[in-house]
Design an enzyme around this catalytic site. Structure first.
Site, mmCIF file in Angstrom:
data_model
loop_
_atom_site.group_PDB
_atom_site.id
_atom_site.type_symbol
_atom_site.label_atom_id
_atom_site.label_comp_id
_atom_site.label_asym_id
_atom_site.label_seq_id
_atom_site.Cartn_x
_atom_site.Cartn_y
_atom_site.Cartn_z
ATOM 1 N N SER A 251 0.725 -1.274 0.110
ATOM 2 C CA SER A 251 -0.064 0.155 0.109
ATOM 3 C C SER A 251 0.938 1.187 -0.009
ATOM 4 C CB SER A 251 -0.915 0.069 1.174
ATOM 5 O OG SER A 251 -0.338 0.447 2.161
ATOM 6 N N LYS A 252 0.373 2.151 -0.457
ATOM 7 C CA LYS A 252 0.998 3.630 -0.400
ATOM 8 C C LYS A 252 1.410 4.012 0.806
ATOM 9 C CE LYS A 252 -3.453 5.857 -1.125
ATOM 10 N NZ LYS A 252 -4.125 6.317 -1.926
#
Ligand code: GLU
Length: 478
Positions: A251-252
């Site tokens: 995920s970012k």
């Protein structure tokens, strides 16, 4: 004819998961002689990021994934940006309203919040209670005429099952009782993603919907819409996620989830694409290296994995190093040039730099750290000259440098060949091992023990004046 689409929302940089979706979608279309369509899904104006569409274009184009229809090049099914299609959706929603498969809803946010809170207090998850479904036609007309804000909701059957067959995940069924009457048209007149994707996929003639598995749970609802319209459904291919580890999606929040991050870290786009292609797909044989054309040739849905893939940066780095080694010297130099400039060695001989750096560069960002000693001599002490294997110590080094410096000062041409001949000739004349002579020279030139390239290459890179200055400085320490 196979028609696939990549349908990103312009919300920022391109996540590796999105890149992989785009890639598989592209590969499947091209493998089957079909068309790859780019559609921009910008119905969620709150998440819209200025410039994000350009990032999408730039990324796909830089990889060579050219779309056959899209916002910028048009096509027979345009427009290809959802906000520009806004007027198309309402008539479809109104058709469903007339057929009792959707309805106007005037519930305000406050009313919904209240009911949601009440449901939470009862320990239930809130589901829209079809409150407005039961409103009389007259009341609906009156409120519409009065200009009250409204949404249009899907009227999901209260019983029965909604299901579909996914190519990867198999049969997916949910109880209609669990499904919410999702909003199709929002109060601002925009369709929701949920509605727009169905209308668009149908009206654009999409045959294969390939996307992330976060849409798996909603797809039964989409199929209810296809049924409501009496439309033929596309094939669904939901892709397994890319994981950071067994439990967590990449995920970012972890950083490092974006394509551009890796470009900025000195990875080659070809290596990233190759690695990402293999995250969730395998060719069914031992091959690991693929150009985009080879991927088109080899790609098949049967090779797609049914279990999540774990992103392994070491594997990517290994692959990147391999791609770097396969570059032509010119291409290597072109990629390395900004890092040479960063290290302050912009003017040095790129042929020598390429020869010593290309075999040991895994990512381009390592270059400044490998060559910084060329720009400025590091601080070092005399004991750096000690090396068992080369049989050197400060005393030997002193003798070597005293011998070498006048010879090099007298050298007419400061070339690699001349340096090679002179230094090795000197070692032979002295009955010295090459290493015993070259070690002190390299230490004095580099100020450190580990360097890409040896004494001769470093001397050639530094040039006569700087080399002699460093050799003399080394001698002074001894
Ligand atoms: N716009 C969606 C996204 O960016 C794509 C969903 C789809 O491919 O249907 O996640």
């Amino acid at each position: 004819m196979v028609r696939t689409r990549f349908a990103p929302s312009p919300t920022g940089y391109m996540h590796l998961g999105n890149l992989r979706s785009a890639l598989y979608t592209y590969l499947y279309a091209k493998h089957n002689g079909g068309r790859f369509i780019l559609r921009i899904e910008d119905t969620d104006r709150e998440r819209y990021v200025e410039g994000a569409t350009d990032v999408i274009y730039r990324t796909l184009q830089s990889i060579g994934m050219q779309w056959d229809e899209g916002p910028d090049i048009g096509g027979d099914y345009g427009p290809y940006v959802q906000s520009e299609r806004k007027a198309m959706y309402l008539p479809y929603a109104e058709q469903l309203v007339r057929e009792g498969k959707a309805y106007y809803c005037f519930c305000t946010k406050e009313e919904l919040d209240e009911r949601r809170a009440a449901a939470a207090a009862r320990g239930e998850t809130f589901k829209y209670d079809k409150h407005c479904l039961h409103m009389s036609r007259e009341e609906v007309e009156r409120r519409l005429a009065a200009g009250e804000p409204y949404v249009i909701r899907q009227n999901v059957p209260e019983t029965g099952e909604a299901s579909f067959d996914d190519v990867i995940y198999g049969h997916i069924a949910v109880d209609c009782a669990e499904l919410d009457d999702m909003i199709l048209i929002k109060a601002d007149g925009m369709p929701t993603y949920n509605f727009a994707n169905v209308i668009d996929d149908h009206t654009m003639g999409i045959t294969h919907v390939m996307r992330g598995n976060e849409y798996l749970a909603s797809t039964p609802k989409y199929n209810l819409l296809y049924d409501a319209f009496g439309w033929e459904k596309p094939a669904y291919i939901h892709m397994t996620p890319i994981m950071r580890d067994a439990q967590h999606k990449l995920s970012k929040r972890d950083g490092d989830a974006y394509f551009e991050d890796y470009l900025n870290k000195g990875y080659l786009k070809e290596a990233i694409v190759n690695y990402v292609a293999l995250l969730g797909w395998n060719p069914g044989d031992e091959r690991e290296f693929f150009t985009l054309d080879e991927l088109i040739e080899a790609f098949s849905i049967e090779g797609m994995s049914k279990s999540p893939a774990i992103f392994d940066v070491n594997k990517l780095t290994w692959m990147n190093a391999e791609y770097i080694r396969r570059l032509s010297p010119e291409a290597f130099t072109a990629h390395a040039a900004p890092y040479y400039a960063e290290a302050g060695i912009g003017g040095m001989d790129t042929g020598i730099l390429c020869r010593i750096l290309q075999p040991r560069t895994e990512v381009f960002t390592q270059i400044p750290g490998m060559v910084d000693f060329l720009a400025a001599l590091p601080e070092y002490e005399a004991d750096l000259f000690t090396n068992k294997k080369s049989k050197t110590n400060p005393e030997v080094a002193k003798a070597v440098l005293e011998l070498v410096i006048p010879k090099l000062e007298a050298l007419p041409d400061w070339t690699e060949e001349a340096l090679h001949e002179t230094l090795l000739g000197l070692a032979a004349a002295q009955g010295m091992k090459n290493g015993t002579l070259l070690w002190p020279v390299r230490i004095a030139l580099a100020g450190r023990q580990v360097t890409p390239g040896g004494a001769i290459e470093i001397a050639a890179l530094l040039g006569r004046e700087e080399s002699l200055r460093r050799l003399n400085e080394g001698l002074k320490k001894l």
